[in-house]
Scaffold this active site. Structure first.
Site, PDB file in Angstrom:
ATOM      1  N   GLY C 147       0.834  -1.195   0.000  1.00  0.00           N
ATOM      2  CA  GLY C 147       0.000   0.000   0.000  1.00  0.00           C
ATOM      3  C   GLY C 147       0.868   1.243   0.000  1.00  0.00           C
ATOM      4  O   GLY C 147       2.061   1.209   0.301  1.00  0.00           O
ATOM      5  N   CYS C 148       0.250   2.365  -0.352  1.00  0.00           N
ATOM      6  CA  CYS C 148       1.007   3.616  -0.452  1.00  0.00           C
ATOM      7  C   CYS C 148       1.473   4.101   0.916  1.00  0.00           C
ATOM      8  O   CYS C 148       2.656   4.402   1.111  1.00  0.00           O
ATOM      9  CB  CYS C 148       0.177   4.685  -1.159  1.00  0.00           C
ATOM     10  SG  CYS C 148      -1.510   4.861  -0.561  1.00  0.00           S
TER      11      CYS C 148
END
Lengths: 331, 331, 331, 331
Positions: C147-148
């Site tokens: 995920g970012c």
């Protein structure tokens, strides 16, 4: 593989040019310079660039001499001081300033307030708009890379004017530009809390891109063309939209005409709907949507002012000059 | 109806202060000045202001002498040169600079790098945060109008600290501000193409609002409180969000606690959901959302940095000083 | 030259992934699909992409079967329906959803509210953060692309945790993201006049990236690590800044430590000043600035949420899996 | 003190109207309604409004019956269902929709695709542009509050057309609007990552404000006037700039002409420089800059689309109708 130099590397056009040259498979950057206090890696100035190339604080003749091509990202009036000696070295030159765009030195003097320092070269320079002058660009030693507003306007108007389809007295151009077009020097109008959330026109009847647009349109038309041109500042980093109003001589299938005219062009796309400038961001694309109702027509022409309007077009010109694939470094 | 003066009228706090004073039913602006080249209507500088009041290029003593209150929107270090003589004239003064916020002159000297020019007045000045010091404000002759970051942080923390509910060593404040907080002078970091579409922290461990926050928290707590405070720049004109992290001494109904603490306050609203800074834009509101999970708590406190964080709070202070309705001019 | 497929091509991660694959010299896109009404060139959906590849409205098995690797840009819970059969076909899979990031199926069920449909594969999947797991990525058949938020947090914290330099109970992460992180589906909070000119926190104590961050930090630490994590929405397209607060076990030269730890990493740059997220826009860079005062430390970690936080990292993973130069397609 | 009702309170025009009515000294809001799921304080929907007025989920006849004036912030086609019965109750009505702006029911049907449900009232309604129709507004029972684009265009053109100074066939209007003009319903084009950092034209030759502009210009001219009108979306919340191109019959001192024409108007300001839309934000101002070169002229007309273009003008109309000071609630 060729060697290239870039002089004037600390502005936005310099940054975007370096970015594309770093992506380019046929190019090695041999020299970067700008008037700066200290020599440091270009990534210290522009952290988004993955390169440790040292930015020189003055031009190094020995580095430039090794280069096949020199890009100048200098202010107007400074460029023309450099070009003659660079050509003498044997460099081919792609100049992103306005100094070699106007063919008539008296027009230059009128709009730039100064006598041209190298007017003899004006005849030799080629206006670097590939969609119109690809053959001349291939052979040129000096490219005058077009202004951003002229690029969007000329690409939007060329098919109609070449085909003599419009009333040449009817052209009104309402152009909108992102704020990067104003350059990298801070000022009150470009201070964030002033420029953000606002839109304004500027330089009514006086913008220096007017003679450039008129010169090129007149060249295409074979007769003198004048336009009404008003640029606007829009609160976005980059992007440029020219909304062009005109009267057709007769009702015409514009979409078909434009698709034919730009058939095979890698960076022109004729759209069925009005383009958003955002779809050009970071690309060398020009998105054009022509639309008419009866004899009234509106042409929308969108580019990224820093890319097709400056640095990307410079790379496209280099690709043509050196017979590289035209999209190399520009995807 | 009272007469007021405003010195330093060409910044953003000056503009927003004038706007609110023009809306105020009990106030007449008698004097506006700033260091400018020429005297002209304030609407020539700020076209959004519907007023032809002339901006003086220097303070006019005879105009200021007629005023019941003087607002100073001057830079730090300049304000303290003006205040003593204004008080001598008999003016009450609301100073929007930082010059009279820190009670200890040695702390001032440490953070502002200069000896305080009127330190004798530090004892007399009242920290103009109405929710904490309304009574003292009413009687004050010199108001030190709080900084924007301190306003949002103190309002977010006061209920917990007054009620001795938190571990005072645990406070971390991550604050986000719109770009107008940097003032109206252009600079490269606030140049639109640099500040737009980016977010960054600045002044790590060194921001001058730290001693102000710590002084006031310590006063509330009755003991020395230190905080970790990191401000950030966010690409928007105005708005400020302080996200405050801390450990509770015990699990607590925060919403209930905050609603009780701020019961009757016209500009504080306790939210059931995280506030958006945008809902404070142009208003004197402070929107607070406290939330905990076990003993961990996060307090969100949002204001408009120019209004509750500066000019609106200054008007609120004036309203208290002169027994005007507290929301007058601020709706 | 390998053939690749991309399923779920109409979101922002799909768009940015296609853009980088088109620039990549070793890759041919063989298949693009998404649930759409009609099959049309991808450039009709994303005019900024110079490609006439047809977007399929359903997955074509015969096209995917020719591919060496399949990228999934699908929503959580949808991905896990596709992965088993793709692996059965012999495809290697890079999944940009969250479905294969959490190793413990009960944690998945707790945070995603649903039993995992292919939990047997959780053991096999490799968490695709190259700076930590390059060797495992090289051999993997199933990559769980991070995920970012976790990418920026883990890269910011790994050097300190690996070197056991911090109080593991002290970690507070205040993260700021551009609006593209919310995806391409319109909603009231992401409607321009709502999201523009505002900043807000969301998902306090409940964001689904929390277990992902804690799982990976615990793995590095060799013991259970919990964090306080609050994400914020900032009015910009892309960019992510994690401001990480912690207590050091002892005073440490952080810049030196970080430079050593990431020595040779092509996409990590240790900065001497706080980074601006804008300097990561469009790049696969992670810019890190660690700073301490005594035992208090603040780590700033900036990425482009769509690139290093999603699509760029996916290409980096592919480059490692197929022994391409790690920066190919990513300059 | 009068009582007012507002129906359709959950859009942007409703919000800005409430804000101004709360500031207004002569008005009490007696009724607010909108189609909503639950009845709650208006501050729950718009936290920036300091009011606990309950938003009704349907119109309450007994509340509306007490009101001297009803504002309708309803969609086109819905308004015309409400107006007849409101007038029957004895309310005066200010309708912010387009339903009563076009005098010719067949034109309404052509542009709105539906037969007008109350066409008998079209004769009675007064077009609420105070600078042109102040006298009629004073006596009116039904005000058709002008559209935002027509307001900026008509104020920009009226002085020239009234004085018969222009070639009526030459008018080209290039208009730019902030995104709030699209209303509060989310859509892909107004999704932040789509609308931000982009500019586009829309509704070429088909925007519904065209017949409204042409009707009013024709009325002023005493003959049929047609215009070319292209609206654009600009990435800002609010603000509208109409750039109007035309040919003069003879060279004229435009600044002098405009200052005379609008002499005494509280909300019109003739500027010596091109206005920035931002200087109108939140105000009821229209900033106009006319400029000519020979017989070519460009008129720049800037407003806040939500204020002078909608809610502020509605309050101005009310002030005229009830003989309140015209700027009351609008500073």
């Amino acid at each position: 593989m060729i060697k290239v130099a870039l002089i004037g590397a600390t502005g936005y056009t310099g940054r975007e040019l370096i970015r594309r040259l770093l992506r380019h498979r046929e190019v090695e950057i041999r020299h970067l310079s700008a008037i700066t206090e200290k020599e440091e890696p270009i990534s210290s100035i522009f952290p988004s660039l993955s390169s440790n190339l040292i930015l020189r604080s003055t031009m190094r003749v020995e580095e430039v001499a090794e280069c096949e091509v020199v890009f100048l990202c200098l202010p107007h009036k400074v460029s023309m001081e450099y070009v003659p000696s660079l050509l003498d070295f044997g460099n081919r030159v792609i100049d992103l300033s306005a100094d070699f765009r106007l063919k008539d030195p008296s027009v230059y003097e009128e709009w730039y307030g100064e006598r041209h320092a190298a007017f003899i070269l004006l005849k030799e320079s080629v206006y670097g708009l590939p969609e119109l002058y690809r053959r001349e660009i291939k052979e040129a030693n000096l490219i005058a890379n077009p202004g951003c507003y002229p690029t969007s306007c000329l690409l939007g108007l060329a098919p109609l004017i070449k085909n003599r389809l419009i009333d040449l007295t009817s052209i009104v151009i309402d152009a909108k530009s992102g704020v990067s077009g104003a350059g990298r020097n801070p000022s009150l109008p470009t201070h964030f809390p002033e420029a953000n959330e606002g839109c304004k026109a500027y330089s009514l009847f006086t913008h220096r891109h007017i003679p450039e647009i008129e010169q090129e349109l007149s060249g295409i038309a074979g007769e003198r063309v004048a336009v009404t041109f008003v640029p606007h500042l829009v609160p976005m980093d980059c992007g440029m939209l020219s909304t062009i109003y005109l009267r057709l001589q007769k009702e015409t299938d514009l979409i078909g005409l434009y698709k034919d005219f730009y058939n095979g062009e890698p960076f022109i796309r004729i759209m069925n709907e009005p383009p958003v400038t955002k779809d050009t961001t970071g690309t060398n694309l020009c998105l054009i949507h022509p639309k008419s109702e009866g004899k009234r027509a509106v042409i929308l022409s969108a580019i990224d002012n820093l890319i097709k309007g400056a640095s990307g077009q410079a790379v496209q010109n280099m690709n043509i000059m050196f017979s590289f694939p035209e999209t190399e470094g520009l995807l």
